[in-house]
Design a protein around this motif. Sequence first.
Motif, PDB file in Angstrom:
ATOM      1  N   LYS A  72       0.825  -1.204   0.000  1.00 24.11           N
ATOM      2  CA  LYS A  72       0.000   0.000   0.000  1.00 24.11           C
ATOM      3  C   LYS A  72       0.860   1.255   0.000  1.00 24.11           C
ATOM      4  CE  LYS A  72      -2.877  -0.191   3.393  1.00 24.11           C
ATOM      5  NZ  LYS A  72      -3.363  -0.642   4.714  1.00 24.11           N
TER       6      LYS A  72
ATOM      7  N   LEU B 170      -2.614   5.182   6.077  1.00 28.67           N
ATOM      8  CA  LEU B 170      -2.925   3.895   5.457  1.00 28.67           C
ATOM      9  C   LEU B 170      -2.966   2.784   6.499  1.00 28.67           C
ATOM     10  CD1 LEU B 170      -0.536   4.159   2.356  1.00 28.67           C
ATOM     11  CD2 LEU B 170      -2.904   4.946   2.552  1.00 28.67           C
TER      12      LEU B 170
ATOM     13  N   THR C 284      -6.244   2.288  -1.567  1.00 29.15           N
ATOM     14  CA  THR C 284      -4.974   2.990  -1.718  1.00 29.15           C
ATOM     15  C   THR C 284      -4.657   3.223  -3.190  1.00 29.15           C
ATOM     16  OG1 THR C 284      -4.196   1.862   0.282  1.00 29.15           O
ATOM     17  CG2 THR C 284      -2.537   2.984  -1.059  1.00 29.15           C
TER      18      THR C 284
END
Length: 377
Positions: free
Chosen positions: A279, A350, A359
């Motif tokens: 991510k 995140l 993401t």
Amino acid sequence: MVHTGKKRTVVNFGPGPAKIPEEVLQKAQTEFLEYEHTGISVLEMSHRSPEFDGIMKETEKLLRDEMSIPNEFEVLFLQGGGSGQFAAVPMNLKFKSSSGSADYAVTGSWSAKAADEAKRYLDVNKVFTPMKPYTKIPEKSQWKFNADAAYVYYCANETVDGVEFQQPPELKYHNVPLVADISSNILSRPFDVAKHGLVFAGTQKNLGAAGLTIVIVRKDLLGHAESYTPSVLNYHENHKMNSVYNTPPVYSIYLTKLVLEWIRDKGGVHALYERNKNKSALIYDVVDDSQGFYYCPVDLSCRSNMNIPFRVGGRDGNSDLEKKFIQGAEKLDMISLKGHRSVGGIRASLYNAVSEEETRKLSEYMKEFMVTFKTEE
């Protein structure tokens, strides 16, 4: 409002309170009015009831399993957030130093606040000169430890500044316990509890809702708090009362149980760590390939997987472009991307609950925005 079962479309990149996994919210919704045939909601449940005792014990077991917490550590469910622990840590651990001092590694806004609060209770030695703006962790050769320190304190991940320790710091004096604030990266990556004397985390970022603070403390550090320590911040008092010295945040503990079950079912911390690296790479790659249109000030050696600060329109940022960036993201149902007021710019958080798909949506938006507005740089 009655939930229709429709999947939520808003992507919450907030730094905390943060996104909670949708599966957790759905489970909480089904049990909201009545928990396991008790006839009442967890919100109404006595904290001294056998039903809630079962929730507490299962939450602790899940946490011990997922974090591999050794038996010589106790787990406490407290309140007051990280700010409460900024005071609790020195009041409970001051006894370890005959001179009444502690070492602090200041690598960002939260460790700086912790050091300032600790000054009320003991002498604070900053093991290196803080590097402002907070963008890098100094080399080990620059750290100066005190052999008589009560403890060495660090923040494993600076939520505001995006500075993350990839490994716990190496101590010079091994009789001095290591203390870590892991509020914003708990269970996002493998973490060796055994190298520490105490770690703590608020749950509002990676482990559920606001209101609960988890403290994991080595047993030999209990029972030595300063006489003026409030009972609600006294680790030994709370341990004796099984974390129900006063009414705990019952619903927050319940939600943390559900999140821990979700983590277990997703493959545990190692699986989440691989996903979190993927991510963060989606965002950092766009920044690094933007030829300066996006700029992340954090050194490559300590970039956070959880909180990514960056500027739009160059090193110092372009306020008009950053405003347009946030407005454009909100039109696409991506919220809470504004950077902390102390550093400005953009910040994408995140946490575990943010998916790779979500993401990637931000990553693609960043590319499109750059193509559209690069001429205004």
